[in-house]
Design an enzyme around this catalytic site. Structure first.
Site, PDB file in Angstrom:
ATOM      1  CD1 TRP A 102       2.445  -2.332   8.781  1.00 32.44           C
ATOM      2  CD2 TRP A 102       3.488  -0.501   9.545  1.00 32.44           C
ATOM      3  NE1 TRP A 102       2.798  -1.552   7.697  1.00 32.44           N
ATOM      4  CE2 TRP A 102       3.438  -0.435   8.128  1.00 32.44           C
ATOM      5  CE3 TRP A 102       4.107   0.538  10.234  1.00 32.44           C
ATOM      6  CZ2 TRP A 102       3.977   0.639   7.411  1.00 32.44           C
ATOM      7  CZ3 TRP A 102       4.647   1.607   9.518  1.00 32.44           C
ATOM      8  CH2 TRP A 102       4.573   1.643   8.126  1.00 32.44           C
ATOM      9  CG  ASP A 171      -1.916  -0.001  13.159  1.00 37.65           C
ATOM     10  OD1 ASP A 171      -2.707   0.601  12.405  1.00 37.65           O
ATOM     11  OD2 ASP A 171      -0.691  -0.083  12.936  1.00 37.65           O
ATOM     12  CE  LYS A 195      -0.865   2.163   4.459  1.00 39.87           C
ATOM     13  NZ  LYS A 195      -0.514   1.701   5.774  1.00 39.87           N
TER      14      LYS A 195
HETATM   15  C1  LIG Z   1       0.628   2.085   6.704  1.00 41.22           C
HETATM   16  C2  LIG Z   1       0.552   1.558   8.088  1.00 41.22           C
HETATM   17  C3  LIG Z   1       1.084   2.264   9.177  1.00 41.22           C
HETATM   18  C4  LIG Z   1       1.820   3.577   9.008  1.00 41.22           C
HETATM   19  O1  LIG Z   1       0.940   4.583   8.703  1.00 41.22           O
HETATM   20  P1  LIG Z   1       1.457   6.104   8.623  1.00 41.22           P
HETATM   21  O2  LIG Z   1       0.167   6.831   8.441  1.00 41.22           O
HETATM   22  O3  LIG Z   1       2.381   6.187   7.470  1.00 41.22           O
HETATM   23  O4  LIG Z   1       2.123   6.422   9.891  1.00 41.22           O
HETATM   24  C5  LIG Z   1       0.945   1.735  10.431  1.00 41.22           C
HETATM   25  N1  LIG Z   1       0.325   0.564  10.632  1.00 41.22           N
HETATM   26  C6  LIG Z   1      -0.198  -0.148   9.608  1.00 41.22           C
HETATM   27  C7  LIG Z   1      -0.886  -1.441   9.903  1.00 41.22           C
HETATM   28  C8  LIG Z   1      -0.102   0.334   8.310  1.00 41.22           C
HETATM   29  O5  LIG Z   1      -0.625  -0.363   7.300  1.00 41.22           O
END
Ligand SMILES: *Cc1c(COP(=O)(O)O)cnc(C)c1O
Length: 359
Positions: A102, A171, A195
Site C-alpha cells: 500500500w 493511510d 476494512k
Molecule cells: C485496502 C487498503 C487500501 C485500498 O483501499 P481502496 O479503498 O480499495 O482504494 C489502501 N491502503 C490500505 C492500507 C488498505 O488496507
C-alpha cells in the site's frame, strides 16, 4: 447462518448493524422507501450525514480545526488526491516510508506529481517490520510526510507515531477506530471504509483546516478536499447507502465503549492468535514481533502443500476468507472491530486440531 469472517476487505460488519439495515430497508423512517431512494439533500438524509460526522468526531476526539470528509474513490483515490492537495503550497517534495504494497502504491502515485523521498524502507527484510524512527531523516521543506500505520497485506503495524516537522499524512484504512489516536499530530488521515468502518464505496478523510489552501491549481474537482469541505462532502451525489451504514457502525462502536474498548479487544484477539502461532511448531508468523499488526495476522504452514487442505477444512468449519493475499501466499486472518473474540477462539481451536492431525 452467519459464519466467522476473517476477510481483509470488504470485511465483516457488525451483525446488529446489518439487522437494523435489513429491518428498515423497505420503509426507512416511515418514508415508505429505502434510505437509498431519497435525495441526499433531504432533511432525513442530511440528518444521517451530520450524525455520522458527529459520531466519528466523538469516537476519535477530532479537534474543531479539522474537517471530516466523506469521499469517493477509496483510499486509492487519496493516493492521488494527497499530492494534488498538498503540492501547491510551495514545495513539491514529500517524504514517504515504504513498508509494503500500500505504501508503494501511494509512493508511485505521488511520484507522478512531484519529488518523492523514500526516507525509510523495510524492503531489505521482505517488508516484515516497521522501520524505527532512528532509521530515517526528514527532508528539509517537504510538503508532507506519508506513512501507512498498518500494512494490511504484510500485517505490519507501526508501534509508534512518527514525530515530524512537515504535516503527517497517514493511510489508516485498516486500523482506523481500533484504538485512540492523537488526531492533532496529523495533517491528514484517510481510510477506505471497507476494512474497519462500513461497506466499500466510501472513504473518510480528516484534514487540518490550514492545509486546505495548498492544492495545485489544476486539481480535478472531485479530488479537492477544499471543495468537499465547503460542500459538506456533497459536491456531487455521495454514496448514500455506504454513508448511512457507516453511521450505523459508528453508533454501534459508541455502544460498545468506543475506541478504548476496541483497543482492548484488538489486543486480546491478536494476542490470542500470536500466542498460539508462537507456541505452534507447525504454524508461524513471518512478521517481526515489535511490528505485528493487531488487525491483520498473516501466518504460514510449515508445509505449504497443506495450504489447500487448510483452506478447505477451515471453510467447512465456518471460518471464512483465511487465504493470504495473492501476492504473498500463505494465510491471513483479519481481526477488525466487527470480528468477535469468539471468532478468534474458534480459529485457534481449529488450527490446534489441524496441527494435531497434520503436523
Ligand atoms: C485496502 C487498503 C487500501 C485500498 O483501499 P481502496 O479503498 O480499495 O482504494 C489502501 N491502503 C490500505 C492500507 C488498505 O488496507
Amino acid at each position: 447462518m452467519r459464519k466467522f469472517n476473517f476477510c481483509a476487505g470488504p470485511a465483516a460488519l457488525p451483525e446488529p448493524v446489518l439487522a437494523q439495515a435489513q429491518q428498515e430497508l423497505l420503509d426507512w423512517q416511515g418514508l415508505g422507501c429505502s434510505v437509498m431512494e431519497v435525495s441526499h439533500r433531504s432533511p432525513e438524509f442530511t440528518a444521517v450525514a451530520e450524525r455520522a460526522e458527529q459520531d466519528l468526531r466523538d469516537l476519535m476526539a477530532i479537534p474543531d480545526n479539522y474537517k471530516v470528509l466523506f469521499l469517493q474513490g477509496g483510499a486509492t483515490g487519496q493516493f492521488s488526491a494527497i499530492p494534488w492537495n498538498l503540492f501547491g503550497g510551495g514545495s513539491k517534495k514529500a517524504d514517504y516510508i515504504h513498508t509494503g504494497q500500500w505504501a508503494n502504491k501511494a509512493i508511485n502515485e505521488a511520484r507522478r506529481y512531484g519529488e518523492v523521498n523514500v526516507v525509510a524502507s523495510s524492503e531489505d527484510r521482505n517488508f516484515s517490520y516497521a522501520p524505527t524512527a532512528d532509521a530515517w531523516r526528514e527532508s528539509d521543506n517537504a510538503a508532507y510526510f506519508h506513512y501507512t500505520p498498518n500494512e494490511t497485506i504484510g500485517g505490519v503495524e507501526f508501534p509508534y507515531i512518527p514525530d515530524v516537522q512537515s504535516p503527517l499524512v497517514a493511510d489508516m484504512s485498516s486500523t482506523i477506530l481500533s484504538q485512540p489516536i492523537p488526531v492533532e499530530k496529523f495533517g491528514f488521515i484517510y481510510a477506505g471504509a471497507q476494512k474497519n468502518i462500513g461497506p466499500s464505496g466510501i472513504a473518510v478523510g480528516i484534514v487540518r483546516e490550514d492545509l486546505l489552501d495548498r492544492a495545485l491549481p489544476d486539481i480535478p474537482r472531485s479530488l479537492s478536499w477544499k471543495i468537499a469541505a465547503e460542500a459538506q462532502s456533497m459536491d456531487n451525489t455521495p454514496p448514500t447507502f455506504a454513508w448511512y451504514l457507516s453511521g450505523l457502525v459508528f453508533q454501534w462502536l459508541k455502544a460498545q465503549g468506543g475506541v478504548e474498548a476496541m483497543a482492548e479487544l484488538s489486543l486480546k484477539k491478536s494476542q490470542m492468535l500470536y500466542d498460539f502461532l508462537d507456541r505452534s511448531g507447525f504454524f508461524s508468523s513471518p512478521v517481526q514481533k515489535e511490528s505485528r499488526s493487531r488487525m491483520n495476522v498473516p501466518f504460514v504452514l510449515a508445509d505449504a502443500r497443506l495450504d489447500q487442505q487448510f483452506l478447505k477444512e477451515s471453510e467447512e468449519a465456518g471460518l471464512l476468507n483465511l487465504k493470504g493475499h495473492r501476492s504473498v501466499g500463505g494465510m491471513r486472518a483479519s481481526l477488525y472491530n466487527a470480528v468477535p473474540v469468539e471468532a478468534v477462539e474458534a480459529l485457534v481451536a481449529f488450527m490446534a486440531d489441524f496441527e494435531q492431525r497434520h503436523g
